[in-house]
Write an enzyme that holds these catalytic residues in place. Structure first.
Site: not given
Length: 505
Positions: A195, A315
């Site tokens: 991320e 995710e």
């Protein structure tokens, strides 16, 4: 994406048309052999060593990135039973988050229960425990993607480096892991950094912020020591003024693709979440959820649709509590393409998370670390995919022995809960012969008026009190000594445990 909440309990993520000429690979074609060896890419697909398309369909099992320095839940269960359960539910890949702390010499895991479980992990370092998990996952037909989740256990970082963990340490540690598992194709890839987000950019040219350039440097370093690995590259948060989830914005790939020295090793990865993580403008759009395919196309789906590279949704998760989240997940699963219709010509995915202790999403397991959240698991049923070849020789048939020429199986029926008005039960199918199962069928007859109200990981028919359950596409193949499970709800309760029979081909 906003992460303060989602990591709070972690101790202390259009119409789809197949491209012309791309064949839809059915999940039941060569399922038993698929996945052998290291993998590579071809257009939007991932292929195994034999050139067969494979689909990553798995879960995130976090903990190595936290102060425990090991996957969570080992205080409650043996790691092997956890992996067995993942496989029985039809998950074929584990995304394994870690922090650079586990590569520090002598880092030891915390919160492992050795009382009758995990006995072979006693006294091992965190890396040695990871070795054990990799070994057992490989024996069980699961693959692992290592995810450099954080520079250290203290928390997520916007960039791939911090003052305490510079880029040189990041790359050195990536290379160390790549070398550690060289020759072990259970570890098929490395997610370079979890991320990246503002001020990270894509294609801006500032080497201190340009994640695309950093991913090239790190990816090429990894491939210099293990050229067989897949290199997973996540997106950023913002590109050309368009904001999205942390790691979920891959719009810059169109103009600035990642370029690696070894061809056919690049997989792009996005993250996507529901309102239980944070609000986004598209959730309040009057056209929701019909607007979502266009959103996904813009941020990351176009890479798949234009046959640029494989796309892995590394995710995605939700508590499933708000109705909007339920609609989001149903629409996302449809967008990812069902395995029955498209086989491995599909998006790849790993659900967040296996763990129940993710603060804003929960997990596939409930808080006891044993019971399956059947509602979440059921949403994912259509996009699950077969497990992979373990790579071992396996036992040969013995024509003179029992089960030598005919596949055989047994089934065990267990009632998980019974509240009078209804009940939940699980059936475990075990291959008791020496030949692999291609499919299986379980039959039982209740003594009362019970009816199946829902079933997951199998399909069923019921005539009177007799129920026949047949494997789903993703769990029909069972190796000798292996097992598969399915669950169901029924009503009324009080039916007890009937006798069950199992047949196989």
């Amino acid at each position: 994406m906003f992460r303060t909440l989602r990591r709070a309990l972690c101790v202390a993520a259009a119409l789809l048309l197949p491209l012309a000429g791309v064949q839809s690979a059915r999940a039941d074609v060569a399922a038993e052999a698929a996945g052998a060896g290291y993998w590579h890419t071809s257009g939007r697909q991932i292929l195994d060593a034999a050139g067969q398309p494979v689909r990553i369909a798995g879960v995130n099992w976090f903990g190595f990135e936290t102060a425990n320095h090991v996957v969570h839940g080992l205080w409650a269960r043996d790691y092997k039973s956890m992996i067995d359960q993942m496989r029985s539910l039809g998950y074929n890949t584990i995304r394994m988050p870690y922090s650079d702390d586990i590569l520090k010499p002598g880092t030891m895991p915390d919160s492992i229960n050795h009382d009758g479980k995990n006995s072979d992990l006693r006294g091992l370092t965190s890396l040695q425990v990871l070795d054990k998990i990799v070994a057992y996952a490989g024996q069980s037909g699961l693959k692992i993607v290592l995810d450099r989740h954080r520079p250290d256990a203290a928390g997520q970082s916007a960039l791939w480096y911090t003052a305490a963990v510079p880029e040189s340490t990041w790359i050195t540690n990536l290379k160390a892991l790549a070398a550690r598992y060289k020759g072990n194709p259970t570890v098929v890839g490395i997610d370079l950094h979890n991320e990246p987000h503002d001020p990270a950019c894509w294609g801006c040219g500032d080497t201190s912020r340009d994640w695309r350039l950093a991913a090239q440097r790190a990816g090429n370093a990894v491939l210099s020591v293990n050229p067989e690995l897949l290199i997973m590259v996540e997106g950023v948060q913002s590109h050309d003024g368009t904001n999205g989830w942390w790691g979920g914005n891959l719009m810059g790939v169109a103009q600035y693709p990642v370029q690696l020295d070894v061809p056919n090793r690049l997989v792009y990865s996005a993250h996507d979440y529901a309102t239980s993580v944070a609000q986004q403008s598209w959730f309040s759009d009057p056209s929701f959820p019909a607007n979502m395919p266009g959103i996904w196309d813009k941020y990351w789906g176009y890479i798949f649709k234009q046959n640029i590279a494989p796309v892995w949704l590394g995710e995605f998760g939700t508590t499933l509590q708000p109705a909007v989240d339920q609609k989001w997940l149903a629409e996302l699963v449809k967008y990812l393409r069902s395995t029955s219709a498209y086989g491995a010509d599909s998006f790849h995915w790993t659900f967040w998370s296996w763990n129940p202790n993710s603060g804003d999403t929960g997990g596939i397991l409930k808080d006891d670390w044993q019971t399956v959240d059947t509602a979440k698991d059921a949403y994912l049923a259509s996009i699950k995919a077969p497990g992979f070849d373990t790579g071992g020789p396996g036992p040969g048939p013995d024509p003179g022995g029992p089960g030598g020429t005919t596949p055989t199986c047994t089934a065990a029926y267990t009632v998980g809960s019974d509240w009078g008005g209804g009940f939940n039960a699980e059936v475990k199918v075990t291959n008791t012969g020496t030949l692999p199962l291609k499919s299986w069928k379980v039959t039982w007859t209740w003594s009362g008026s019970q009816k199946v109200t829902s079933m997951w990981n199998a399909t069923h028919t019921q005539t009177g009190a007799t129920v026949t359950a047949v494997n789903a596409t993703h769990n029909g193949s069972v190796s000798p000594g292996g097992s598969a499970s399915f669950g169901f709800g029924g009503a009324p309760g009080g039916g007890g445990v009937p006798g069950v029979s199992c047949s196989a081909t």
